[in-house]
Write a protein that holds these residues in place. Structure first.
Motif, mmCIF file in Angstrom:
data_model
loop_
_atom_site.group_PDB
_atom_site.id
_atom_site.type_symbol
_atom_site.label_atom_id
_atom_site.label_comp_id
_atom_site.label_asym_id
_atom_site.label_seq_id
_atom_site.Cartn_x
_atom_site.Cartn_y
_atom_site.Cartn_z
ATOM 1 N N SER A 328 43.071 32.817 38.103
ATOM 2 C CA SER A 328 43.643 34.156 38.268
ATOM 3 C C SER A 328 44.617 34.406 37.132
ATOM 4 O O SER A 328 45.421 33.533 36.783
ATOM 5 N N THR A 338 49.200 43.183 38.436
ATOM 6 C CA THR A 338 47.743 43.269 38.449
ATOM 7 C C THR A 338 47.162 41.867 38.288
ATOM 8 O O THR A 338 47.330 41.230 37.244
ATOM 9 N N SER A 340 43.844 39.478 38.225
ATOM 10 C CA SER A 340 42.393 39.403 38.024
ATOM 11 C C SER A 340 41.911 38.018 38.409
ATOM 12 O O SER A 340 42.447 37.012 37.931
ATOM 13 N N ASN A 341 40.892 37.968 39.263
ATOM 14 C CA ASN A 341 40.395 36.702 39.809
ATOM 15 C C ASN A 341 39.034 36.343 39.217
ATOM 16 O O ASN A 341 38.175 37.216 39.031
ATOM 17 N N TYR A 364 33.942 36.803 36.441
ATOM 18 C CA TYR A 364 34.923 37.723 37.019
ATOM 19 C C TYR A 364 34.548 38.048 38.458
ATOM 20 O O TYR A 364 33.385 38.271 38.770
ATOM 21 N N ASN A 366 37.177 39.894 41.022
ATOM 22 C CA ASN A 366 37.787 41.185 41.364
ATOM 23 C C ASN A 366 39.217 41.253 40.844
ATOM 24 O O ASN A 366 39.733 40.281 40.266
ATOM 25 N N THR A 367 39.847 42.396 41.063
ATOM 26 C CA THR A 367 41.234 42.613 40.647
ATOM 27 C C THR A 367 42.011 43.192 41.821
ATOM 28 O O THR A 367 41.515 44.073 42.540
ATOM 29 N N ASN A 369 45.997 44.740 42.936
ATOM 30 C CA ASN A 369 47.283 45.262 42.469
ATOM 31 C C ASN A 369 48.328 45.095 43.560
ATOM 32 O O ASN A 369 48.083 45.433 44.734
#
Length: 387
Positions: A328, A338, A340-341, A364, A366-367, A369
């Motif tokens: 991440s 933010t 990102s995973n 990738y 998902n992301t 917030n």
């Protein structure tokens, strides 16, 4: 003429019969100057001669005492002469003060060690003269610090066991202008376990914890390269010995990991801090890797933690990490986090102890917030973004 000769002979006879004055020099057996800090030598001398030469020794002592302000080095010589003829607690104590005055710190350490040492075998399990007072402990701690920049906590415990006033010892030591040091750090040496427990929960310790976060940027990023970086050199303590207290280590009680388990051993880096009105938000990195593992196999996570101004944890969340099959990254901008995973694929099933492995690819996922509420809670500020 006969009368004159007779008178002359009489006068010559009287002169010749005048008693002759002779000066007799008596050599007193003395302790070797090189042995005055040797317990066995001093004990043997005292046992053999006791106070036999005390009068002569007292003359040297008095002359040394008179010279101590005018000529300290001469006073040292005279006091040592007194000691070689009649070793006494008072003579050593006065000599210690003069050694410190003349900045002869190494010899002062020897002197105070001699007075503070207890024999370790019966029947010599006692001080050479008597239990030392505060002045002796003060002299030992000061001379050690001035010579070696070291202060031994064991001495404080020893003084405490002897029933001495530790507060008075601390005050005497810290009021000495020769101790050009951060006395707030040296004060830890005087802590009891109860004092230490109070300090751990104190505002001063929380302030120390926060002071170690240097970066307060309004924008920053922990990318794929940053997430695997870790400064190992900053972790290790500069303090040595099981009895020593390291303020930096004590401040780690505020880490979430230590809150969950007070005995947890944490390898950490301080990272980022943001100051809100009613709380503080920080990010720190924790390394759980195997020693000497490859950089892409490091097990590191970055925690976002919010604290009330008294140090109480309000909320926490992992916002970046490199942990085997999970990766991440983080971008922070004006209060928005933010995350990102990614999923990591390895040639063999991942095992952090198996260095004979290879990272094949990253995908990738998902992301998310996150934001922080006015109460210090970390929450999603929108639905996850999926690829």
């Amino acid at each position: 003429m006969k009368k004159l000769i007779a008178f002359t002979l009489l006068l010559f006879g009287l002169v010749c019969c005048k008693p002759k004055t002779e000066t007799e020099v008596i050599e007193l057996p003395a302790l070797r100057a090189s042995s005055v800090y040797n317990r066995d030598s001093v004990a043997s001398y005292l046992k053999k001669y006791e106070n036999l030469h005390k009068q002569t020794a007292d003359n040297y002592y008095e002359r040394g005492y008179e010279e101590k302000n005018r000529n300290p080095k001469k006073a040292i010589y005279l006091l040592k002469r007194a000691i070689t003829l009649n070793p006494s607690y008072e003579s050593y104590k006065e000599l210690g003060v003069l050694l410190l005055t003349c900045e002869l710190y190494e010899e002062a350490v020897d002197l105070y060690n001699f007075l503070l040492y207890k024999g370790n075998q019966s029947p010599n399990t006692a001080y050479i003269f008597k239990a030392p007072d505060i002045d002796i402990y003060y002299g030992e701690m000061l001379s050690n610090y001035l010579k070696y920049k070291y202060m031994d906590s064991y001495l404080i415990d020893q003084a405490r066991q002897e029933g001495l006033d530790i507060t008075a010892l601390r005050k005497k030591l810290f009021s000495d202008s020769r101790l050009l040091a951060d006395t707030s750090l040296l004060a830890f040496k005087f802590f009891t376990e109860e004092d230490l427990e109070k300090y751990r929960e104190s505002p001063a310790n929380f302030k120390n914890f926060l002071s170690q976060f240097k970066d307060s940027s309004s924008t920053f990023e922990i990318n794929e390269k940053d997430v695997q970086k870790f400064d190992y050199s900053g972790f290790y303590s500069e303090y040595e010995g099981p009895e020593e207290i390291d303020p930096k280590m004590e401040s780690t009680v505020f880490f979430q990991e230590r809150q969950d388990n007070s005995n947890a051993w944490v390898r950490y880096n301080f990272k980022y801090i943001n100051d809100y009105k009613n709380f503080k938000a920080v990010i720190y990195a924790v390394d759980t890797s195997e020693n000497a593992c490859p950089i892409d196999m490091r097990m590191i996570y970055f925690s976002l933690v919010t604290y009330a101004n008294n140090g109480k944890v309000l909320d926490h969340k992992i916002v970046a990490k490199q942990c085997g099959t999970e990766l991440s990254t983080l971008k922070y901008n004006a209060g928005k986090y933010t995350v990102s995973n990614y999923k990591c694929f390895w040639k063999n099933p991942f095992d952090k102890s198996d260095f004979d492995n290879e990272l094949i690819k990253k995908e990738y996922v998902n992301t998310n917030n996150y934001g922080i509420t006015p109460e210090g809670k970390i929450q999603d500020i929108n639905a996850p973004i999926n690829p």
